[in-house]
Design an enzyme around this catalytic site. Structure first.
Site, short mmCIF file in Angstrom:
data_model
loop_
_atom_site.label_atom_id
_atom_site.label_comp_id
_atom_site.label_asym_id
_atom_site.label_seq_id
_atom_site.Cartn_x
_atom_site.Cartn_y
_atom_site.Cartn_z
CG HIS A 1 -2.03 -1.02 1.11
ND1 HIS A 1 -2.40 -1.82 2.16
CD2 HIS A 1 -2.81 -1.37 0.07
CE1 HIS A 1 -3.38 -2.62 1.76
NE2 HIS A 1 -3.65 -2.36 0.51
CG HIS B 1 -2.22 -8.22 2.59
ND1 HIS B 1 -2.26 -7.36 1.50
CD2 HIS B 1 -1.93 -7.46 3.65
CE1 HIS B 1 -2.01 -6.13 1.91
NE2 HIS B 1 -1.80 -6.16 3.21
CG HIS C 1 -6.70 -5.94 5.90
ND1 HIS C 1 -5.75 -6.89 5.60
CD2 HIS C 1 -6.05 -4.75 5.93
CE1 HIS C 1 -4.58 -6.31 5.47
NE2 HIS C 1 -4.73 -5.01 5.66
CD GLU D 1 -3.09 -10.27 8.38
OE1 GLU D 1 -3.23 -10.80 9.50
OE2 GLU D 1 -2.41 -9.24 8.21
CB THR E 1 -0.33 -9.76 11.41
OG1 THR E 1 -0.59 -9.11 10.15
CG2 THR E 1 -0.31 -11.26 11.23
CB CYS F 1 3.23 -8.95 13.26
SG CYS F 1 4.95 -8.83 12.80
CB SER G 1 -1.41 1.32 4.87
OG SER G 1 -0.74 0.70 5.95
CB SER G 2 -5.05 -2.17 7.88
OG SER G 2 -5.54 -2.46 9.16
#
Length: 274
Positions: free
Chosen positions: A40, A73, A123, A125, A163, A191, A219-220
């Site tokens: 992103h 992702h 999202h 992911e 994450t 993460c 971008s989350s």
């Protein structure tokens, strides 16, 4: 005036690995396609596009002769099987931490657990994680949704997280489930780099007069950094590129803090700092 960058900011291991994978394919003289934007960050994706890399939304859109790259992702099990069925040459650049979640939910759901994924349901992911569940799965994004969740009698729950989810929010949601007695299996899958990035951003924002968060608008993890910093520092600004930096700082400003999301190259961070 002091300008200070948070101790942990910018590219994370998974994103760096995925981007490097694409550049390596190009160095080898291969044509590459990515399943969704590899990162992103408009500067990086723009550079890759200029080098001939194409972005596809579905595996079957991959041009003939191109190697398809699965981004950090990850994807659902059905998508991976589709790529294989089509016989496409591909490289799986899914972040190992995300792969770990895939294995956890696959195993737990096979054992009869109802999987709870804490994260953004839209999202990629999270969509991928859901796609590895072999049974009931629920995505919860907010504490309110956790409060309203009611499990079936005798049902076992396994709770995991996106994450890049906010660490403190995840802990709060886990506490809500614990109060309900819904703590059969909780796995903190946020993460370590995300946790550390959020902690260091919060620490510097608490001291800063002005805070700058650099990241892609989609971008989350960058948006979550902005939320964290804004709670600590009223004058927090979210920028994507150096062109977005329009600050008229009064002389009274002592400290300007900078942090950046996992999709922000170090070069951009240095440019903003300079």
């Amino acid at each position: 005036m002091r300008v200070e960058v948070a101790k942990t900011a910018g590219f994370c291991f998974g994103v760096d690995r995925a981007v490097s994978t694409v550049y390596k394919l190009l160095e080898e003289g291969k044509q590459a396609a990515t399943l969704g934007p590899i990162i992103h960050n408009p500067q990086v994706t723009g550079d890759l596009a200029a080098r001939g890399v194409v972005t596809v939304s579905r595996p079957q859109e991959t041009p003939a002769g191109y190697t398809l790259v699965i981004r950090s992702h990850g994807v659902a099990q059905a998508v991976e099987e589709e790529i294989q069925a089509l016989g496409l040459p591909y490289v799986d650049a899914t972040c190992p931490f995300v792969k770990k979640i895939h294995r956890i939910v696959e195993q737990k759901s096979t054992e009869g657990y109802h999987v709870i994924v804490v994260g953004d349901p839209k999202h990629p992911e999270v969509e991928g994680i859901v796609g590895w569940c072999q049974g009931p799965v629920t995505v919860l994004e907010t504490p309110e949704q956790a409060e309203n969740f009611v499990k079936t009698e005798g049902e076992k729950l396994c709770i995991v997280s996106q994450t890049t989810y906010n660490y403190n929010k995840f802990q709060y949601i886990v506490e809500i489930f614990e109060k309900k007695g819904y703590n059969d299996s909780v796995v903190n899958t946020i993460c370590n780099a995300t946790e550390e990035r959020q902690r260091s951003a919060k620490a510097i924002a608490a001291e800063a007069d002005v805070m700058i968060v650099i990241g892609g608008k989609h971008s989350s993890n960058s948006r979550k950094l902005y939320e964290i910093c804004q709670r600590e520092c009223v004058h927090t600004y979210f920028i994507q590129t150096l062109d977005d930096l329009h600050l008229d700082l009064p002389k009274a400003v002592r400290l300007v803090g900078i942090t950046a999301g996992a999709s922000t190259p170090n070069k951009l961070i240095e440019e903003v700092q300079n």
